[in-house]
Enzyme design. Structure first.
Site, PDB file in Angstrom:
ATOM      1  N   GLY A  61       0.762  -1.247   0.000  1.00  0.00           N
ATOM      2  CA  GLY A  61       0.000   0.000   0.000  1.00  0.00           C
ATOM      3  C   GLY A  61       0.788   1.289   0.000  1.00  0.00           C
TER       4      GLY A  61
ATOM      5  CD  GLU B 153       1.959   0.661   7.451  1.00  0.00           C
ATOM      6  OE1 GLU B 153       1.329   0.711   6.367  1.00  0.00           O
ATOM      7  OE2 GLU B 153       1.994  -0.357   8.151  1.00  0.00           O
ATOM      8  CG  ASP B 154      -1.218   1.656   3.301  1.00  0.00           C
ATOM      9  OD1 ASP B 154      -0.926   1.389   4.488  1.00  0.00           O
ATOM     10  OD2 ASP B 154      -1.739   0.827   2.543  1.00  0.00           O
TER      11      ASP B 154
ATOM     12  CG  ASP C 153      -7.419   0.118  11.015  1.00  0.00           C
ATOM     13  OD1 ASP C 153      -7.998   0.538  12.009  1.00  0.00           O
ATOM     14  OD2 ASP C 153      -7.994  -0.585  10.161  1.00  0.00           O
TER      15      ASP C 153
ATOM     16  CE  LYS D 234      -9.552   3.347   8.543  1.00  0.00           C
ATOM     17  NZ  LYS D 234      -9.975   1.998   8.160  1.00  0.00           N
TER      18      LYS D 234
ATOM     19  CB  VAL E   7     -10.209   5.012   2.761  1.00  0.00           C
ATOM     20  CG1 VAL E   7     -11.134   6.034   3.365  1.00  0.00           C
ATOM     21  CG2 VAL E   7      -9.083   4.673   3.722  1.00  0.00           C
TER      22      VAL E   7
ATOM     23  CG  ASP F 155      -5.552  -3.698  -1.104  1.00  0.00           C
ATOM     24  OD1 ASP F 155      -5.188  -3.214  -0.012  1.00  0.00           O
ATOM     25  OD2 ASP F 155      -5.758  -4.907  -1.274  1.00  0.00           O
TER      26      ASP F 155
ATOM     27  NE  ARG G 128      -2.182  -2.975  -3.605  1.00  0.00           N
ATOM     28  CZ  ARG G 128      -2.257  -3.180  -2.298  1.00  0.00           C
ATOM     29  NH1 ARG G 128      -2.301  -2.158  -1.481  1.00  0.00           N
ATOM     30  NH2 ARG G 128      -2.291  -4.396  -1.807  1.00  0.00           N
TER      31      ARG G 128
HETATM   32  P1  IMP Z   1      -3.194  -2.020  11.216  1.00  0.00           P
HETATM   33  O1  IMP Z   1      -2.196  -3.101  11.484  1.00  0.00           O
HETATM   34  O2  IMP Z   1      -4.558  -2.370  11.773  1.00  0.00           O
HETATM   35  O3  IMP Z   1      -2.737  -0.650  11.664  1.00  0.00           O
HETATM   36  O4  IMP Z   1      -3.447  -1.993   9.659  1.00  0.00           O
HETATM   37  C1  IMP Z   1      -2.511  -1.531   8.778  1.00  0.00           C
HETATM   38  C2  IMP Z   1      -2.742  -2.054   7.385  1.00  0.00           C
HETATM   39  O5  IMP Z   1      -4.097  -2.436   7.165  1.00  0.00           O
HETATM   40  C3  IMP Z   1      -2.462  -0.959   6.368  1.00  0.00           C
HETATM   41  O6  IMP Z   1      -1.118  -0.955   5.982  1.00  0.00           O
HETATM   42  C4  IMP Z   1      -3.399  -1.309   5.234  1.00  0.00           C
HETATM   43  O7  IMP Z   1      -2.775  -2.171   4.340  1.00  0.00           O
HETATM   44  C5  IMP Z   1      -4.564  -2.022   5.901  1.00  0.00           C
HETATM   45  N1  IMP Z   1      -5.738  -1.128   6.091  1.00  0.00           N
HETATM   46  C6  IMP Z   1      -6.178  -0.596   7.254  1.00  0.00           C
HETATM   47  N2  IMP Z   1      -7.272   0.173   7.056  1.00  0.00           N
HETATM   48  C7  IMP Z   1      -7.524   0.135   5.734  1.00  0.00           C
HETATM   49  C8  IMP Z   1      -8.509   0.776   4.891  1.00  0.00           C
HETATM   50  O8  IMP Z   1      -9.395   1.551   5.324  1.00  0.00           O
HETATM   51  N3  IMP Z   1      -8.411   0.492   3.557  1.00  0.00           N
HETATM   52  C9  IMP Z   1      -7.465  -0.327   3.034  1.00  0.00           C
HETATM   53  N4  IMP Z   1      -6.522  -0.927   3.773  1.00  0.00           N
HETATM   54  C10 IMP Z   1      -6.547  -0.701   5.112  1.00  0.00           C
END
Ligand code: IMP
Length: 180
Positions: free
Chosen positions: A48, A103-104, A107, A135, A158, A164, A170
């Protein structure tokens, strides 16, 4: 407002390419200031973050930097699986380097926390996180708050600008929010 359909869901444009460019420049300016005279190593989290990283690195001013990539996965469809698979291991030594993880989106913060722990174990000198989106409501641990944030977002899913939906979308130049 522009809407698109992706795999049966409707998404509405949320950040235009112009707004994204402003957000990226703001992050790049802060990094350029903070890393003056240093040689940071950017660790780009595939897949991403490749779009954000390519804009971010080109928007830096007066920074001599290095870049490498890793690929991890914690998501399937629209939900985090809670476990982290390292698919592409780091190709460069981070020992004594000032690392910036790119990072993209952050979350739950799980992905970035695991990565930070790994880089710490590999004796990076410093570790910071730059993310296009954050987020805040979903963050599981407060110490995972990114150091550089393009834009904060509510809990909606999103796509676009590297993000994606099961591998698709993407390449969209804007960021789209799912329409409920
Ligand atoms: P985390 O480990 O929960 O912080 O998630 C991180 C990864 O989850 C990101 O690098 C994204 O690839 C994916 N991700 C989290 N939220 C979204 C979203 O809203 N759309 C698409 N990918 C997401």
């Amino acid at each position: 407002m522009k809407t698109i359909n992706e795999q049966g869901y409707t998404f509405q444009e949320w950040l235009s390419p112009e707004q994204i460019a402003k957000d990226v420049q703001q992050v790049a300016d802060r990094i350029s200031e903070d890393y003056k005279g240093k040689e940071p190593l950017f660790v780009v989290v595939l897949n991403g973050a490749f779009v954000f990283a390519s804009d971010l690195l080109r928007a830096l001013k007066g920074i001599h930097c290095d870049v490498t990539f890793t690929r991890v996965s914690s998501y399937s469809g629209m939900a985090s699986t809670g476990t982290l698979d390292v698919i592409v291991p780091l190709q460069k030594s981070v020992k004594q380097r000032d690392v910036i993880i790119v990072e993209d989106i952050v979350d739950s913060g799980l992905t970035v926390n695991r990565l930070k722990a790994e880089l710490q174990a590999l004796e990076a000198n410093s570790i910071r996180v730059a993310t296009m989106l954050f987020k805040p409501n979903k963050l599981e641990r407060k110490d995972a708050k990114p150091d550089y944030i393009g834009h904060e977002i509510t809990d909606d899913f999103v796509i676009g600008y590297g993000l994606d939906f099961d591998g698709y979308a993407r390449n969209l130049p804007a960021i789209y929010k799912i329409k409920k």
